[in-house]
Design an enzyme around this catalytic site. Sequence first.
Site, PDB file in Angstrom:
ATOM      1  CG  HIS A 222      -9.578  -1.357  38.898  1.00 42.14           C
ATOM      2  ND1 HIS A 222      -8.987  -0.951  40.385  1.00 42.14           N
ATOM      3  CD2 HIS A 222     -10.948  -1.219  39.400  1.00 42.14           C
ATOM      4  CE1 HIS A 222     -10.714  -0.641  41.238  1.00 42.14           C
ATOM      5  NE2 HIS A 222     -11.715  -1.199  40.024  1.00 42.14           N
TER       6      HIS A 222
ATOM      7  CG  ASN B 248     -12.160  -0.216  45.542  1.00 45.42           C
ATOM      8  OD1 ASN B 248     -11.563  -0.339  44.891  1.00 45.42           O
ATOM      9  ND2 ASN B 248     -13.495  -0.067  44.583  1.00 45.42           N
TER      10      ASN B 248
HETATM   11 FE1  HDD Z   1     -14.113  -4.946  40.111  1.00 43.58          FE
HETATM   12  C1  HDD Z   1     -11.217  -5.114  38.604  1.00 43.58           C
HETATM   13  C2  HDD Z   1     -12.656  -3.525  43.008  1.00 43.58           C
HETATM   14  C3  HDD Z   1     -16.765  -4.165  41.890  1.00 43.58           C
HETATM   15  C4  HDD Z   1     -15.517  -6.109  37.926  1.00 43.58           C
HETATM   16  N1  HDD Z   1     -11.758  -4.248  40.698  1.00 43.58           N
HETATM   17  C5  HDD Z   1     -11.591  -4.341  40.295  1.00 43.58           C
HETATM   18  C6  HDD Z   1      -9.351  -4.342  40.536  1.00 43.58           C
HETATM   19  C7  HDD Z   1     -10.226  -3.579  42.040  1.00 43.58           C
HETATM   20  C8  HDD Z   1     -11.420  -3.706  42.243  1.00 43.58           C
HETATM   21  C9  HDD Z   1      -8.829  -3.094  43.159  1.00 43.58           C
HETATM   22  C10 HDD Z   1      -7.924  -4.642  40.065  1.00 43.58           C
HETATM   23  C11 HDD Z   1      -7.693  -5.201  39.630  1.00 43.58           C
HETATM   24  C12 HDD Z   1      -5.985  -5.257  39.483  1.00 43.58           C
HETATM   25  O1  HDD Z   1      -5.985  -4.420  40.678  1.00 43.58           O
HETATM   26  O2  HDD Z   1      -5.770  -5.817  38.726  1.00 43.58           O
HETATM   27  N2  HDD Z   1     -14.436  -3.760  42.129  1.00 43.58           N
HETATM   28  C13 HDD Z   1     -13.488  -3.576  42.731  1.00 43.58           C
HETATM   29  C14 HDD Z   1     -14.139  -3.618  44.215  1.00 43.58           C
HETATM   30  C15 HDD Z   1     -16.015  -3.392  43.735  1.00 43.58           C
HETATM   31  C16 HDD Z   1     -15.514  -4.195  42.212  1.00 43.58           C
HETATM   32  C17 HDD Z   1     -13.458  -3.341  45.546  1.00 43.58           C
HETATM   33  C18 HDD Z   1     -16.857  -3.423  44.720  1.00 43.58           C
HETATM   34  C19 HDD Z   1     -17.201  -3.641  45.530  1.00 43.58           C
HETATM   35  N3  HDD Z   1     -15.917  -4.638  39.319  1.00 43.58           N
HETATM   36  C20 HDD Z   1     -16.964  -4.899  40.420  1.00 43.58           C
HETATM   37  C21 HDD Z   1     -18.204  -5.183  40.484  1.00 43.58           C
HETATM   38  C22 HDD Z   1     -17.075  -5.674  38.770  1.00 43.58           C
HETATM   39  C23 HDD Z   1     -16.054  -5.199  38.730  1.00 43.58           C
HETATM   40  C24 HDD Z   1     -19.464  -5.606  40.407  1.00 43.58           C
HETATM   41  C25 HDD Z   1     -18.435  -6.835  38.062  1.00 43.58           C
HETATM   42  C26 HDD Z   1     -19.975  -7.148  37.919  1.00 43.58           C
HETATM   43  N4  HDD Z   1     -12.889  -5.193  38.029  1.00 43.58           N
HETATM   44  C27 HDD Z   1     -14.127  -6.242  37.512  1.00 43.58           C
HETATM   45  C28 HDD Z   1     -13.504  -6.599  36.379  1.00 43.58           C
HETATM   46  C29 HDD Z   1     -12.218  -5.967  36.431  1.00 43.58           C
HETATM   47  C30 HDD Z   1     -12.425  -5.374  38.290  1.00 43.58           C
HETATM   48  C31 HDD Z   1     -14.174  -6.194  34.860  1.00 43.58           C
HETATM   49  C32 HDD Z   1     -11.016  -5.305  35.178  1.00 43.58           C
HETATM   50  C33 HDD Z   1      -9.733  -5.999  35.501  1.00 43.58           C
HETATM   51  C34 HDD Z   1      -9.700  -7.217  36.043  1.00 43.58           C
HETATM   52  O3  HDD Z   1     -11.203  -7.442  36.785  1.00 43.58           O
HETATM   53  O4  HDD Z   1      -9.344  -8.369  36.833  1.00 43.58           O
HETATM   54  O5  HDD Z   1     -13.329  -8.201  36.560  1.00 43.58           O
END
Ligand code: HDD
Length: 689
Positions: free
Chosen positions: A71, A144
Amino acid sequence: MTDQTRSNGGETHQTTDDTEQTMTTAQGAPIADDQNSLKAGPRGPVLLEDHVMREKIFHFDHERIPERVVHARGYGAHGYFEVIDSIPELTAADLFQRKGKKTPVFVRFSTVAGNEGSPDLARDVRGFAVKFYTQQGNWDLVGNNIPVFFIQDAIKFPDLIHAAKPAPDRAFPQAQTAHDNFWDFASLTPESMHMIMWIMSDRAIPRSFRMMEGFGVHTFRLVNADGASTFVKFHWKPKLGMQSVVWNEALKINGADPDFHRRDLWAAIDSGDYPEWELGVQVFDQEFADSFAFDVLDATKLIPEEEVPIRIIGRMVLDNNVDNFFAETEQVAFCTQNIVPGIDFTNDPLLQGRNFSYLDTQTKRLGGPNFTHIPINAPRCPFHHFQQDGHMAMHNPKGRANYEPNSWGEDGGPRENPAQGFRSYPEPMEGNKGRIRPESFADHYSQARQFYISQAPVEQKHMADALTFELSKVGRMDIRERMVGHLRLIDEGLAEAVAEGIGLPEMPDKAEPAKAPVTDLPESPALSIVRNAPGSFRGRKLGLFVADGSDADLVNAMMEAAKAEGAMVEIVAPHVAGAELSDGERLEAQQKIDGGPSVLYDAVAIILDDKAGKTLSEDKTAQDFVSDAFAHAKFIAHTEAVQPLFETVGIAGKLDDGVVMLSDKADAEAFIETCRALRFWDRAPVNTN
Ligand code: HDD
């Protein structure tokens, strides 16, 4: 000079809008010369002593922070959430207690796979993350625009993302899943099949952030003041209705305007046409969960709206663009673990893993544990705790007591509050420890099929085209075949269309349907975009192509009709200076034709006189304007003089009801009404691939 008071969300440290003020170093020392470094003689070496230059360059060198690992590309805005229908019987959460109550929010939309500089119209999931600044702390609903996910267990997330991102040896392709690694992983991960259907559908190429749904994805809990709990799934419904572009259009938009989505959001808010969504909840109890065909803890499944209706409880309006992109949109830190009393997690293993990942990633990205001190992340309610120190600590506990319990009485700082504090729902737990995938998570195909059969025929064709496009970028034949083997379990017709599209010599065997049989579920019309079209051209954009001599009455009538509908108009002309219309008035253009291809508009009107019609029929960009609008099933209004242009692009003999001749003002009004259908899908089969 920008006003840092505002961009930092209320902290007053320095500088104002007043350009008369003296420029200073970061230490506040006045600067006399910001144009020349300190030298020994006019042509001599630069002196190390130059603290002004060294401080400036030092700071510049450190401007970048790590981009989000997923993202990375996103765009945010401020707004508010307002309760339409209060739900105190369901939850004690303060923000839902009273009709009319408003809670400030910050929202960030994003793509998943691409880097920060990648184009907006990649085929991808869109992030829909909302931070509610409630009176009981920040609640982050990090969702999402697709209600299901690729995997069931967070332990697979790094694999999924590694496979989707550019291959590590060659560092391409950027912002696309159309490559071997992604499809290798997907084809070996049957649980991803439902989500694969969604990302191969038009949901993955939205027309605008303003025109997409959002989902909390997981099942959460609501807990009321008596401690009673219900399950909940959160839904955002766009007031403008859903809409997507077609793939061939997306490819061209990425070239013409890689910032298409962020520009669209910014412009809508800037012009006062505030985007709005309704917040809906699907609420259900344990009894329903036990009787439902799938496990409500499995994030690869949804609950059809037809089975559990959505109750609208509020609306969200985005009415304020950020003052500073970095301070707000880049530094905003969403964490799924940020919840408030009255809302709770469930045991969804994807959610449980996320609750670790987000806090961890923010610490890395923002440089330490004090990212909550950054104004965009700070709560807007009173907060008191004994956390202290660390990098960039902006506020530490005051006084002597920085521990608890203590006996300092009134000066002893904050205390727990059993009456109001957050309490986890006391769900009973039992079972043997183990790395287990529950059998109730085993059916990977039935809902994938349900999604496919719920689409309108044109959407089904887009899905087959998308799969064909993606698998045609996959080099290894065995991966292509393995994917078609999965598709056979979803829909034989889809599998055949894709097999033919990629030229498979023979149909591969069906995939093994894992441990669960595939069942035929009923159609869920709510899953289709086309079947739920808004019937309005509001919030859309008309490209009005004019040239010297264009009929002023028609041009003005068209602009008025579009405005009356609540649509935007962009004037496109052979020169950006605009055109002198038939009444001798000059109409300024927003785009020269080369920079304003029809892919940037929802519908086009081409108002030319005979002379311009002839000249422009030989112009390549004008030809593309027309032929793309036609190929992308757009509504086209035109004057008689545009006929030569239709002839040179080879559509003169194919004109249909989506192409409307303009003679007078009434025609212009009727055309805008026609545009409410958004696309002329009867022009199928549309060449979108
Ligand atoms: Fe995630 C970012 C949504 C599964 C780990 N995720 C991130 C963002 C969104 C989502 C909208 C951007 C937030 C922003 O605008 O700063 N992610 C989801 C959804 C998931 C999902 C709807 C499943 C239902 N994500 C998911 C899993 C993991 C992560 C299973 C890790 C085990 N996601 C992350 C992260 C991020 C992220 C690495 C990257 C940047 C951040 O968090 O701030 O922690």
